[in-house]
Scaffold this motif. Structure first.
Motif, short mmCIF file in Angstrom:
data_model
loop_
_atom_site.label_atom_id
_atom_site.label_comp_id
_atom_site.label_asym_id
_atom_site.label_seq_id
_atom_site.Cartn_x
_atom_site.Cartn_y
_atom_site.Cartn_z
N GLN A 55 -6.29 23.81 3.83
CA GLN A 55 -5.61 23.09 4.91
C GLN A 55 -5.79 21.58 4.77
O GLN A 55 -4.90 20.80 5.13
CB GLN A 55 -6.16 23.57 6.25
N ALA A 56 -6.95 21.16 4.23
CA ALA A 56 -7.20 19.73 4.07
C ALA A 56 -6.30 19.10 3.02
O ALA A 56 -6.13 17.87 2.99
CB ALA A 56 -8.67 19.49 3.70
N ARG A 57 -5.71 19.93 2.16
CA ARG A 57 -4.82 19.38 1.14
C ARG A 57 -3.57 18.76 1.76
O ARG A 57 -2.87 17.96 1.13
CB ARG A 57 -4.42 20.46 0.14
N ARG A 58 -3.27 19.13 3.02
CA ARG A 58 -2.15 18.50 3.70
C ARG A 58 -2.48 17.09 4.18
O ARG A 58 -1.58 16.36 4.60
CB ARG A 58 -1.74 19.36 4.88
N THR A 59 -3.74 16.74 4.17
CA THR A 59 -4.13 15.37 4.49
C THR A 59 -3.98 14.53 3.23
O THR A 59 -4.60 14.81 2.20
CB THR A 59 -5.58 15.31 4.99
N ARG A 60 -3.16 13.50 3.33
CA ARG A 60 -2.80 12.73 2.13
C ARG A 60 -3.97 11.88 1.66
O ARG A 60 -4.58 11.15 2.44
CB ARG A 60 -1.59 11.85 2.41
N ASP A 61 -4.23 11.97 0.36
CA ASP A 61 -5.21 11.07 -0.25
C ASP A 61 -4.56 9.71 -0.52
O ASP A 61 -3.34 9.61 -0.72
CB ASP A 61 -5.74 11.66 -1.55
N VAL A 62 -5.36 8.69 -0.56
CA VAL A 62 -4.87 7.32 -0.78
C VAL A 62 -5.36 6.84 -2.13
O VAL A 62 -6.56 6.96 -2.44
CB VAL A 62 -5.35 6.37 0.34
N THR A 63 -4.44 6.31 -2.92
CA THR A 63 -4.79 5.73 -4.21
C THR A 63 -4.58 4.23 -4.14
O THR A 63 -3.48 3.75 -3.84
CB THR A 63 -3.92 6.33 -5.33
N VAL A 64 -5.65 3.50 -4.40
CA VAL A 64 -5.63 2.04 -4.36
C VAL A 64 -5.69 1.52 -5.79
O VAL A 64 -6.52 1.97 -6.58
CB VAL A 64 -6.81 1.49 -3.53
N SER A 65 -4.79 0.55 -6.09
CA SER A 65 -4.72 0.00 -7.44
C SER A 65 -4.89 -1.51 -7.38
O SER A 65 -4.34 -2.18 -6.49
CB SER A 65 -3.37 0.34 -8.10
N LEU A 66 -5.63 -2.04 -8.33
CA LEU A 66 -5.83 -3.49 -8.47
C LEU A 66 -5.45 -3.86 -9.90
O LEU A 66 -5.93 -3.24 -10.84
CB LEU A 66 -7.28 -3.85 -8.19
N GLN A 67 -4.60 -4.92 -10.00
CA GLN A 67 -4.07 -5.28 -11.31
C GLN A 67 -4.20 -6.78 -11.54
O GLN A 67 -3.91 -7.59 -10.67
CB GLN A 67 -2.59 -4.85 -11.41
N TYR A 68 -4.63 -7.11 -12.74
CA TYR A 68 -4.65 -8.51 -13.19
C TYR A 68 -3.65 -8.63 -14.33
O TYR A 68 -3.68 -7.86 -15.28
CB TYR A 68 -6.05 -8.89 -13.67
N GLU A 69 -2.74 -9.68 -14.20
CA GLU A 69 -1.67 -9.82 -15.19
C GLU A 69 -1.66 -11.24 -15.73
O GLU A 69 -1.77 -12.23 -14.98
CB GLU A 69 -0.31 -9.50 -14.55
N ARG A 70 -1.50 -11.32 -17.02
CA ARG A 70 -1.41 -12.62 -17.70
C ARG A 70 0.01 -12.79 -18.19
O ARG A 70 0.50 -12.02 -19.01
CB ARG A 70 -2.38 -12.67 -18.89
N GLN A 71 0.70 -13.82 -17.64
CA GLN A 71 2.10 -14.08 -17.96
C GLN A 71 2.22 -15.49 -18.53
O GLN A 71 2.14 -16.47 -17.79
CB GLN A 71 2.98 -13.95 -16.72
N PRO A 72 2.37 -15.61 -19.80
CA PRO A 72 2.44 -16.96 -20.39
C PRO A 72 3.78 -17.62 -20.07
O PRO A 72 4.84 -17.05 -20.33
CB PRO A 72 2.29 -16.69 -21.90
#
Length: 450
Positions: A290-307
């Motif tokens: 039943q707990a599988r109906r509770t949505r898990d949260v995925t947090v993402s952190l990104q560092y980008e180098r754009q010349p």
């Protein structure tokens, strides 16, 4: 004269060779006879084992207990998996690679975009706690399975020891019967030679003696099987055929359980407690589904180098949160399956309780009947058969009864002796079975904290 000396020398040499050959032949025959008489290494001595020692050896060697211990180790390892947090994910990527640049040239620079990203999922709905609770209940059930294996192993060892004890007595008794049959056959032959016994009656005695010898062989075969069975339980198959019981049968006194003892055994026996623990594990599994109906949260952190150009790159930091959308699967099937498994576990618990109740009732009745049969044979049937056989032997020696009447009295005595011996073994095994059915001993890991 020289020819006579030469002939004498030849004869002496011939006699010496014959003597030497005879000595060697006799030495070989002596060694072979000694080898045949001496026991082999596997049967050079008997290994005596008492009932208590057999139980102790089985509890340290029995393979089924070893298998049950491995199941505990696997269940304990599963608790570590249940307690684990989701692992983060690290990703490194590069875009807009300039394939025309010369990467081997010194100072060559390719204006690419590069990113480094880390993702972490955070579980919600107490999924980790429910997994840990389910794994803990499964570990408890596995440990209780080990306790029930202990209970069954003790019962199997006791029964095997009793069977071996019975087989040993059967061999001794059948040997005595065969010896007596041979003595009676000799008496019958003397009477036949004196003309006091017919050839048909002598044939009956010869057949009876042959049956007695066959009984010895059958008893010896049963003894071998009994030794092998006990040796397997003790995990000592190499020395199984050397096992010999030490000590007498256990006490004949029986004490039937009262209602409170039976009720306690039904609710507190290891197999009942293991089934109860599995019901609890199934209940946690329902909560986890039943707990599988509770949505898990995925947090993402990104560092980008754009010349922006070759000399002045631009860097940026990104943040992302994602949640699943239950558009195709809301885990209804998983939840229904979990409920079905919990109902199955509850049904199995109820079946174990009912089976335990019926088993104890049956064993109480069997113990009572085994005790009554043993006392009837020991105190009535066997003494009467011995008196009848003794009187028949005396009457036959004086020619007062026929051979058929005498053999009939002997057969009655043999049957009474074998039945009494079997009844003693049945009584011991019935007592052991009831004790095992009422056993509620659990290992220290399952004992509640004081």
């Amino acid at each position: 004269m020289p020819g006579f000396v030469r002939q004498t020398q030849v004869e002496a040499v011939y006699i010496y060779r014959m003597w030497k050959s005879t000595v060697i032949r006799c030495s070989v025959l002596f060694i072979l006879a000694l080898w045949a008489v001496l026991p082999s290494n596997s049967q050079a001595y008997d290994i005596t084992v008492s009932l208590e020692e057999a139980e102790r050896l089985a509890l340290t060697r029995n393979r089924n207990l070893r298998f049950a211990q491995r199941n505990i180790e696997a269940a304990a390892a599963e608790t570590l998996n249940a307690a684990a947090f989701p692992n983060p994910t690290l990703a490194i990527s590069g875009d807009h690679l300039n394939l025309k640049s010369n990467p081997t040239a010194f100072g060559s620079r390719t204006p690419t975009e590069s990113q480094i990203r880390i993702d972490q999922t955070f579980e919600r709905g107490d999924k980790r706690a429910l997994r840990m609770a389910q794994a803990g209940s499964e570990l408890t059930a596995t440990r209780l399975d080990f306790d029930d294996t202990l209970r069954q192993t003790r019962l199997n060892v006791r029964n095997a020891w009793f069977e071996l004890k019975l087989a040993e007595h059967n061999v001794d008794l059948n040997s005595i019967i065969a010896s007596q049959a041979e003595g009676i056959l000799e008496l019958a032959r003397r009477r036949y030679q004196a003309g006091d016994l017919s050839g048909a009656d002598l044939g009956r005695f010869e057949a009876d003696a042959a049956r007695a010898q066959a009984g010895v062989r059958t008893a010896e075969s049963t003894l071998t099987r009994a030794r092998t069975a006990l040796g397997i339980l003790l995990a000592d198959e190499n020395h199984a055929l050397q096992l010999v019981t030490q000590g007498d049968w256990p006490e004949e006194k029986i004490k039937l359980p009262d209602t409170a003892t039976i009720t306690t055994a039904i609710s507190q026996r290891p197999d009942t407690l293991a089934a109860t623990a599995r019901v609890e594990a199934a209940r946690h599994h329902v909560g986890l589904a039943q707990a599988r109906r509770t949505r898990d949260v995925t947090v993402s952190l990104q560092y980008e180098r754009q010349p922006a150009d070759i000399t002045q790159p631009r860097n940026s930091l990104g943040f992302e949160v994602s949640i699943p959308l239950f558009l195709g699967n809301n885990f209804e099937g998983d939840i229904r399956r979990a409920h079905a498994e919990m109902a199955l576990a509850e049904d199995q618990l109820e079946a174990i309780r009912a089976r335990t109740q019926a088993e104890i009732n049956q064993l109480v009745d069997e113990l009572q009947r085994a005790s009554d049969r043993w006392h009837a044979l020991q105190e009535q049937a066997l003494p009467a058969a011995r008196r009848t056989a003794s009187a028949a032997e005396l009457a036959f020696s004086k020619g007062a009864i026929s051979a058929l009447e005498f053999l009939d009295a002997q057969r009655i005595l043999r049957a009474a002796e074998l039945d009494t011996l079997q009844a003693r073994s049945d009584l011991a095994q019935a007592h052991a079975a009831l004790d095992a059915a009422l056993e509620i001993t659990i290992s220290k890991e399952q004992e509640p904290a004081s």
